[in-house]
Scaffold this motif. Sequence first.
Motif, PDB file in Angstrom:
ATOM      1  N   ILE A 201      19.861   0.665  74.875  1.00  0.00           N
ATOM      2  CA  ILE A 201      20.337  -0.164  73.758  1.00  0.00           C
ATOM      3  C   ILE A 201      19.157  -0.817  73.037  1.00  0.00           C
ATOM      4  CG2 ILE A 201      21.664  -2.243  73.177  1.00  0.00           C
ATOM      5  CD1 ILE A 201      23.485  -1.501  75.600  1.00  0.00           C
ATOM      6  N   LEU A 202      18.228  -1.364  73.813  1.00  0.00           N
ATOM      7  CA  LEU A 202      17.065  -2.017  73.215  1.00  0.00           C
ATOM      8  C   LEU A 202      16.146  -1.002  72.542  1.00  0.00           C
ATOM      9  CD1 LEU A 202      16.311  -4.616  76.022  1.00  0.00           C
ATOM     10  CD2 LEU A 202      17.253  -5.085  73.752  1.00  0.00           C
ATOM     11  N   LYS A 203      16.015   0.171  73.139  1.00  0.00           N
ATOM     12  CA  LYS A 203      15.194   1.215  72.529  1.00  0.00           C
ATOM     13  C   LYS A 203      15.771   1.627  71.178  1.00  0.00           C
ATOM     14  CE  LYS A 203      13.294   5.830  73.359  1.00  0.00           C
ATOM     15  NZ  LYS A 203      13.229   6.977  74.313  1.00  0.00           N
ATOM     16  N   ASP A 204      17.094   1.803  71.128  1.00  0.00           N
ATOM     17  CA  ASP A 204      17.747   2.181  69.873  1.00  0.00           C
ATOM     18  C   ASP A 204      17.563   1.099  68.805  1.00  0.00           C
ATOM     19  OD1 ASP A 204      18.557   4.500  71.088  1.00  0.00           O
ATOM     20  OD2 ASP A 204      20.619   3.847  71.458  1.00  0.00           O
ATOM     21  N   ALA A 205      17.415  -0.158  69.256  1.00  0.00           N
ATOM     22  CA  ALA A 205      17.227  -1.279  68.321  1.00  0.00           C
ATOM     23  C   ALA A 205      15.746  -1.549  68.055  1.00  0.00           C
ATOM     24  CB  ALA A 205      17.893  -2.530  68.870  1.00  0.00           C
ATOM     25  N   CYS A 206      14.863  -0.643  68.556  1.00  0.00           N
ATOM     26  CA  CYS A 206      13.405  -0.800  68.393  1.00  0.00           C
ATOM     27  C   CYS A 206      12.920  -2.099  69.040  1.00  0.00           C
ATOM     28  CB  CYS A 206      13.015  -0.750  66.923  1.00  0.00           C
ATOM     29  SG  CYS A 206      13.466   0.798  66.114  1.00  0.00           S
ATOM     30  N   LYS A 207      13.519  -2.444  70.197  1.00  0.00           N
ATOM     31  CA  LYS A 207      13.128  -3.637  70.942  1.00  0.00           C
ATOM     32  C   LYS A 207      12.737  -3.264  72.366  1.00  0.00           C
ATOM     33  CE  LYS A 207      14.278  -6.614  67.634  1.00  0.00           C
ATOM     34  NZ  LYS A 207      13.301  -7.517  66.982  1.00  0.00           N
ATOM     35  N   ASP A 208      12.026  -2.146  72.515  1.00  0.00           N
ATOM     36  CA  ASP A 208      11.731  -1.595  73.838  1.00  0.00           C
ATOM     37  C   ASP A 208      11.090  -2.599  74.788  1.00  0.00           C
ATOM     38  OD1 ASP A 208      11.515   0.225  71.553  1.00  0.00           O
ATOM     39  OD2 ASP A 208      11.335   1.816  73.043  1.00  0.00           O
ATOM     40  N   GLY A 209      10.154  -3.405  74.288  1.00  0.00           N
ATOM     41  CA  GLY A 209       9.386  -4.277  75.163  1.00  0.00           C
ATOM     42  C   GLY A 209      10.026  -5.615  75.442  1.00  0.00           C
ATOM     43  N   PHE A 210      11.260  -5.815  75.027  1.00  0.00           N
ATOM     44  CA  PHE A 210      11.870  -7.144  75.116  1.00  0.00           C
ATOM     45  C   PHE A 210      11.984  -7.638  76.550  1.00  0.00           C
ATOM     46  CE2 PHE A 210      15.735  -9.885  75.156  1.00  0.00           C
ATOM     47  CZ  PHE A 210      15.227 -10.926  74.398  1.00  0.00           C
ATOM     48  N   MET A 282      28.471  -4.376  69.234  1.00  0.00           N
ATOM     49  CA  MET A 282      28.322  -3.260  70.158  1.00  0.00           C
ATOM     50  C   MET A 282      29.629  -2.498  70.350  1.00  0.00           C
ATOM     51  SD  MET A 282      25.135  -3.186  71.536  1.00  0.00           S
ATOM     52  CE  MET A 282      24.656  -3.267  69.800  1.00  0.00           C
ATOM     53  N   GLY A 283      29.522  -1.210  70.614  1.00  0.00           N
ATOM     54  CA  GLY A 283      30.666  -0.443  71.076  1.00  0.00           C
ATOM     55  C   GLY A 283      31.016  -0.820  72.504  1.00  0.00           C
ATOM     56  N   TYR A 284      32.143  -0.308  72.993  1.00  0.00           N
ATOM     57  CA  TYR A 284      32.605  -0.700  74.330  1.00  0.00           C
ATOM     58  C   TYR A 284      31.609  -0.317  75.408  1.00  0.00           C
ATOM     59  CZ  TYR A 284      35.313  -1.124  78.577  1.00  0.00           C
ATOM     60  OH  TYR A 284      35.721  -1.472  79.839  1.00  0.00           O
ATOM     61  N   LEU A 285      31.112   0.905  75.401  1.00  0.00           N
ATOM     62  CA  LEU A 285      30.213   1.365  76.457  1.00  0.00           C
ATOM     63  C   LEU A 285      28.875   0.636  76.403  1.00  0.00           C
ATOM     64  CD1 LEU A 285      30.955   5.197  76.374  1.00  0.00           C
ATOM     65  CD2 LEU A 285      31.896   3.469  77.927  1.00  0.00           C
ATOM     66  N   GLU A 286      28.437   0.270  75.208  1.00  0.00           N
ATOM     67  CA  GLU A 286      27.202  -0.503  75.068  1.00  0.00           C
ATOM     68  C   GLU A 286      27.398  -1.916  75.612  1.00  0.00           C
ATOM     69  OE1 GLU A 286      26.965   2.927  72.454  1.00  0.00           O
ATOM     70  OE2 GLU A 286      28.504   1.383  72.689  1.00  0.00           O
ATOM     71  N   MET A 287      28.518  -2.543  75.265  1.00  0.00           N
ATOM     72  CA  MET A 287      28.767  -3.898  75.742  1.00  0.00           C
ATOM     73  C   MET A 287      28.913  -3.923  77.258  1.00  0.00           C
ATOM     74  SD  MET A 287      28.842  -6.818  74.294  1.00  0.00           S
ATOM     75  CE  MET A 287      28.679  -8.266  75.331  1.00  0.00           C
ATOM     76  N   LEU A 288      29.545  -2.900  77.789  1.00  0.00           N
ATOM     77  CA  LEU A 288      29.694  -2.809  79.237  1.00  0.00           C
ATOM     78  C   LEU A 288      28.326  -2.697  79.908  1.00  0.00           C
ATOM     79  CD1 LEU A 288      31.704  -2.657  81.551  1.00  0.00           C
ATOM     80  CD2 LEU A 288      31.934  -0.198  81.134  1.00  0.00           C
ATOM     81  N   GLY A 289      27.429  -1.907  79.303  1.00  0.00           N
ATOM     82  CA  GLY A 289      26.089  -1.783  79.844  1.00  0.00           C
ATOM     83  C   GLY A 289      25.312  -3.088  79.814  1.00  0.00           C
ATOM     84  N   LEU A 290      25.474  -3.844  78.729  1.00  0.00           N
ATOM     85  CA  LEU A 290      24.802  -5.142  78.638  1.00  0.00           C
ATOM     86  C   LEU A 290      25.304  -6.104  79.708  1.00  0.00           C
ATOM     87  CD1 LEU A 290      24.659  -5.891  74.790  1.00  0.00           C
ATOM     88  CD2 LEU A 290      22.788  -5.166  76.273  1.00  0.00           C
TER      89      LEU A 290
END
Length: 386
Positions: A201-210, A282-290
């Motif tokens: 999710i963070l990679k897709d948002a260009c936030k890899d190093g967060f 977020m979509g459901y699967l993304e929110m579940l992952g978070l």
Amino acid sequence: MNNPTPAPRTQHSILCVVGARPNFMKMAPIMAALGELGPDMAVSLVHTGQHYDVAMNHQYFEALGIPQPDINLEVGSGSHAVQTADVMRRFEPALDDKRPSAVLVVGDVNSTLACALVATKKGIPVIHVEAGLRSFDRAMPEEINRILTDQISDLLFTTERSGRENLLREGIDDSRIRFVGNVMIDTLRRNLDRAVPVTQILKDACKDGFLSNNKGYAVLTMHRPSNVDDPATLRTLLETVLKISSRLPVIFPMHPRTRAMIEKFGLGEMLDVPELVQLPPMGYLEMLGLMKDARVVLTDSGGIQEETTALGVPCITLRNNTERPITVDEGTNTIAGQDPASILSAFDEIMLSGGKAGRVPEFWDGQASTRIAAAIHGWLESGLRS
């Protein structure tokens, strides 16, 4: 000797209603379970369009395996009165066309009450899934929807045993109530292995190093008018979240309403800090992952209170009450309200001890939808009254 011709089997039809994204997670396993009853049970779906973001709706339908709606009322946004009236006006001809054996509604959004009202005035039985939940706060529009929908429903399915007590107190006959468990947890269990990892999710948002510091992270969701519509309240909550972010990075998937209010009140710049990342809805699967890998979730969402309890993740609820008391009594949820001291105290406790261990409540076992389908079939076969 000729064998007598067997009597034709009665076909029953259920018209299922969804209106907002929380409904989708509840309806997906119910429709699947009803579909498994075979040709004697015809199931169709109406989407009122109360949540009308086409891309987000498609994302949820696809992720959860919900069939495309047979009817889309395309109601869209509006005040509570306008939205409820528009749903009623557009649902009536759809109901006249389908003439189902019963209408099934879930949850507590405006579409739930509106469609239940139209059905009951036309003499069509109403089934309410997630009945009996009470916050005892009638300033919440959802509380009004819950109370009124339950009063006019013929078959009421509860997620926790306190729901039955609430319904009996309000004069609902016990014969109409069934304790079946929580269908939200059916959806969660069936999709947990498909959850999108937070790293992706963070990679897709260009936030890899967060999350490079390996502290873990908190998740924040906030959308209720009581939290986001008043500039002073919203500022106070955001300032409190920023204090938390200085100790634990915060991931903030932002509801469109919340984003609009932050922009309206000129609060966007205060969130521009390296310890907080803003994400789109977020979509459901993304929110579940978070949620599943978070150290803590801060939220004003009812559904997320339940999901974090099922996942064993500590939850701090940014409200003064909850209609889901089992998440506090047995689960991982702590009610902190809007007071910064209470929120930070709950956060301190979680950081110190790991938070409430909790346990998964009774019948939150992934089989609630199966129990619902069996109960509906038996109820229809017996003439809608037993």
